[in-house]
Design an enzyme around this catalytic site. Structure first.
Site, PDB file in Angstrom:
ATOM      1  CB  SER A 185      55.639  95.477 -35.729  1.00  0.00           C
ATOM      2  OG  SER A 185      55.613  94.893 -34.442  1.00  0.00           O
ATOM      3  CG  HIS A 206      54.537  98.165 -39.034  1.00  0.00           C
ATOM      4  ND1 HIS A 206      55.781  98.680 -39.318  1.00  0.00           N
ATOM      5  CD2 HIS A 206      54.469  98.086 -37.676  1.00  0.00           C
ATOM      6  CE1 HIS A 206      56.444  98.892 -38.198  1.00  0.00           C
ATOM      7  NE2 HIS A 206      55.671  98.550 -37.189  1.00  0.00           N
ATOM      8  CE  LYS A 217      55.269 101.578 -36.530  1.00  0.00           C
ATOM      9  NZ  LYS A 217      54.789 102.417 -35.414  1.00  0.00           N
TER      10      LYS A 217
END
Length: 402
Positions: A191, A219, A250
């Site tokens: 990240s 991610h 996300k």
């Protein structure tokens, strides 16, 4: 009446020390939507700080699904799933995620953090070994610390170093003799640096030494692989990753986390995963919006295509200006500053120039490796990204970073 002395007064001294070392972080207040163009601390800005990779936080289908769920089911679930009963929306979300990830079963939790901190100590214990990449996310580190297993780290993305750890572990054992189980844990996409784990090599080595593989794909979900299925799909490793953790907050644009794998993994976690057993589940609106997000991922692949087009453009623009963007391979593109004071000044001056890009300092990253982390999304226009690049050029020259 005597005034009681504050037993936590030492925290004020700790805060003063953080400020003196340029490690103090101030929360900015957003009064607009979590979108490319928003308002932060009263200032209109272009945001490069959000994990909203595909712009789904404001997608009409997600908003409509959430609104309908509130009308149909209310705003909360009342208690933990094992006490108040499960909801049909969460059941449907887990079925949809399992189909999407091509696994037998999925269990959803309140966040990606709780997915890691709850799953790792549930599936490991005394007599086991956890082997973790040295730059894994803090939630993985927390989960490892909560486990009673022995633990060690291997050098970042170094498959040879991982193999040496596993070789010694199998040859020498641990404090109580041969290890019962060995679990290798890595982020899929890291990240802070935006690099990708060498997952094919990790799986190959883990299989050689009979270790299970655990990947936090927070991610990578919605970013890598077909329709955003993640790193295992990106590398064609179906069936070779034993535990996949993903996030719904996300690229999915909502809130929550999930664990994907075999059916008995989910069944066991329902019995032993503390965040599921002791914390209320996600509200109906969240589950409904996440289901709608899966529909969007499957039906609007052009969003991911735009995300990568924008990533290539902006990364090239920053590198062309002379900025150090580290080892990034993904939409996470750090602008390395080194010194915490420089990173904070860079973020502040960018903000004054209409670009919201947050500085990242210790303990999120090691001392001496402070940076401003940027993330482009599918919803940035070329004009947006050029305006951001222009701001970086002006501020970078001012601070002598380029």
């Amino acid at each position: 009446m005597a005034v009681r002395a504050d037993p936590l007064s030492y925290l004020g001294e700790e805060i003063a020390e953080l400020k003196a070392r340029n490690l103090y972080r101030r929360l900015r207040v957003m009064t607009g939507p979590q979108a490319v163009h928003t308002v932060v601390d009263g200032r209109p800005v272009i945001s490069l700080s959000s994990n909203n990779y595909l712009g789904l936080t404001t997608h009409p289908r997600l908003v409509g699904a959430a609104e309908q769920a509130v009308r149909d089911f209310g705003v909360g679930t009342g208690a933990v799933r094992t006490i108040a009963g499960d909801t049909e929306l969460l059941e449907e979300l887990e079925r949809r995620l399992a189909d999407f990830k091509h696994v037998e079963a999925v269990l959803t939790l309140q966040s990606g953090l709780t997915a890691n901190s709850g799953t790792i100590p549930a599936i490991t214990g005394e007599g086991d070994l956890i082997v973790s990449d040295e730059l894994n996310h803090a939630s993985i580190i927390d989960g490892v610390r909560l486990s009673r297993a022995e633990r060690t780290v291997f050098a970042h993305r170094d498959v040879d170093a991982l193999e040496e750890v596993l070789r010694r572990a199998r040859a020498e054992g641990g404090k109580s003799g041969a290890y019962r189980h060995v679990l290798v844990i890595t982020d899929g996409v890291f990240s802070m640096d935006g690099d990708i784990a060498p997952l094919p090599g990790i799986c190959e080595v883990a299989e050689r030494y009979e270790a299970a593989v655990f990947v936090d794909d927070a991610h990578a979900s919605g970013v890598l692989g077909r329709n955003g299925r993640g790193t295992f799909d990106h590398f064609g490793l179906h069936g070779r990753v034993d535990v996949q953790v993903g996030t719904l907050s996300k690229a999915i644009g909502v809130q929550g986390g999930y664990i994907a794998g075999r059916g008995h993994l989910k069944e066991f976690l329902v019995q032993r995963c503390r965040p599921l057993l002791f914390s209320t589940s996600q509200p109906p609106a969240v589950a409904a919006a996440c289901i709608a997000a899966i529909d969007v991922l499957e039906q609007e692949p052009e969003r991911i295509e735009r995300l990568w087009e924008n990533t290539r453009f902006f990364k090239a623009a920053l590198q062309g200006l002379g900025f150090d963007t580290g080892v990034s391979e993904t939409p996470i593109t750090p602008v390395m500053a080194g010194d915490a004071a420089v990173a904070q000044r860079l973020a502040e001056r960018l903000f004054e120039n209409g670009v919201f890009a947050t500085s990242v300092v210790y303990p999120t990253v090691p001392l001496g490796k402070a940076r401003v982390r940027t993330i482009v999304t599918s919803e940035h226009t070329r004009d947006d990204l050029q305006a951001c690049a222009d701001a970086f050029r002006a501020v970078g020259r001012e601070l002598r970073l380029i």
